[in-house]
Design a protein around this motif. Sequence first.
Motif, PDB file in Angstrom:
ATOM      1  N   THR A  71    -115.247   5.321   9.624  1.00 13.55           N
ATOM      2  CA  THR A  71    -115.362   6.722   9.213  1.00 13.55           C
ATOM      3  C   THR A  71    -116.547   7.379   9.892  1.00 13.55           C
ATOM      4  O   THR A  71    -116.459   8.520  10.360  1.00 13.55           O
ATOM      5  CB  THR A  71    -115.511   6.810   7.681  1.00 13.55           C
ATOM      6  OG1 THR A  71    -114.368   6.215   7.067  1.00 13.55           O
ATOM      7  CG2 THR A  71    -115.628   8.257   7.237  1.00 13.55           C
TER       8      THR A  71
ATOM      9  N   SER B 139    -115.868  13.275  16.348  1.00 10.00           N
ATOM     10  CA  SER B 139    -115.376  14.617  16.050  1.00 10.00           C
ATOM     11  C   SER B 139    -116.467  15.665  16.272  1.00 10.00           C
ATOM     12  O   SER B 139    -116.217  16.726  16.862  1.00 10.00           O
ATOM     13  CB  SER B 139    -114.882  14.675  14.601  1.00 10.00           C
ATOM     14  OG  SER B 139    -114.484  15.986  14.257  1.00 10.00           O
TER      15      SER B 139
ATOM     16  N   ARG C  88    -116.447  10.449  12.577  1.00 12.17           N
ATOM     17  CA  ARG C  88    -117.192  11.671  12.310  1.00 12.17           C
ATOM     18  C   ARG C  88    -118.084  12.032  13.497  1.00 12.17           C
ATOM     19  O   ARG C  88    -118.181  13.199  13.887  1.00 12.17           O
ATOM     20  CB  ARG C  88    -118.030  11.486  11.041  1.00 12.17           C
ATOM     21  CG  ARG C  88    -118.747  12.740  10.571  1.00 12.17           C
ATOM     22  CD  ARG C  88    -119.464  12.462   9.266  1.00 12.17           C
ATOM     23  NE  ARG C  88    -118.528  11.991   8.248  1.00 12.17           N
ATOM     24  CZ  ARG C  88    -118.910  11.425   7.102  1.00 12.17           C
ATOM     25  NH1 ARG C  88    -120.196  11.220   6.868  1.00 12.17           N
ATOM     26  NH2 ARG C  88    -118.009  11.048   6.222  1.00 12.17           N
TER      27      ARG C  88
END
Length: 311
Positions: free
Chosen positions: A134, A141, A138
């Motif tokens: 995760t 992104s 992140r």
Amino acid sequence: MAGGLVALLDDVAAIAKLAAASLDDVAGASARAGAKAAGVVIDDTAVTPRYVVGLAPQRELPIIGKIALGSLRNKLLFLLPAALLLSAFAPWAITPILMAGGAFLCFEASEKIVESLMGGHAEAEEAATVDAKTLEDRQVSGAIRTDLILSAEIMAIALSELPDLSIGTQAIALALVGIAITVGVYGLVAAIVKMDDIGLHLAQRQSPAAQTIGRGLVKAMPVVLRVLAVVGTAAMVWVGGGIIVHGMEEFGFTTLPHLIHDPAHHVGEAVPVAGSAVAWVVGAIGSAIIGLIVGGVIVGVLHLIPRKAAH
């Protein structure tokens, strides 16, 4: 029949000449556009390494690869057609869109600076509560989102060097520029973040000189990466501020841009050695100040005011 064959061969020869001329146009256009946009590479290269600082070393290259692919997607699938369409049908919209992107960069950088000054460790605490996948997603992104703004500036600068060419030639030239700059930027970033591994390899060599260089690289790279993280945040501020200042000039609001450009010009002329570099630094500082002001205002509006209202 013979006359028809000769005519066909003439047509083929004419098409071949046209194709050769088009290739020359594309090569020349790509070189001009790439040279004009190359300055942004410094900002892009400074910004990116901060997204892999603190993550697992074995994931650094895969993360950079993901960001590079996202950057290519930004340039070729989104920005290139958007730039051509806007240039053809709504050129007046390019500057406001770039200024909005610049304001976003200023906001992101200013938010990080405010959190650091206030002793906030929200990102570190949040990172500790999420799994590695995760956190990696992140970071990737966020990097691709920031790259979208920097890539938009690159494509806009490059397009400004291609005003009199056909839309097909512009598209090919922009694609070549986008690919070349992406490969250059992320290739350099990959080399930077893996320099400690290179140092470790050198430290294991038999040559004393290689060992000395290797140990020096291993010791220096953590510091270099931390410095690049700071430079990356600073780059977001001065790039965002510079976009806003340039946009103000485009709209005829020249007072503030002159307050930045004129001192930079005078200081550059007064310095006998490396005057251009000094002028660039002074101009970047001026743009960064504007970026901090704009970003600080946005941070205040989006965070501080609602927080006070809640109390």
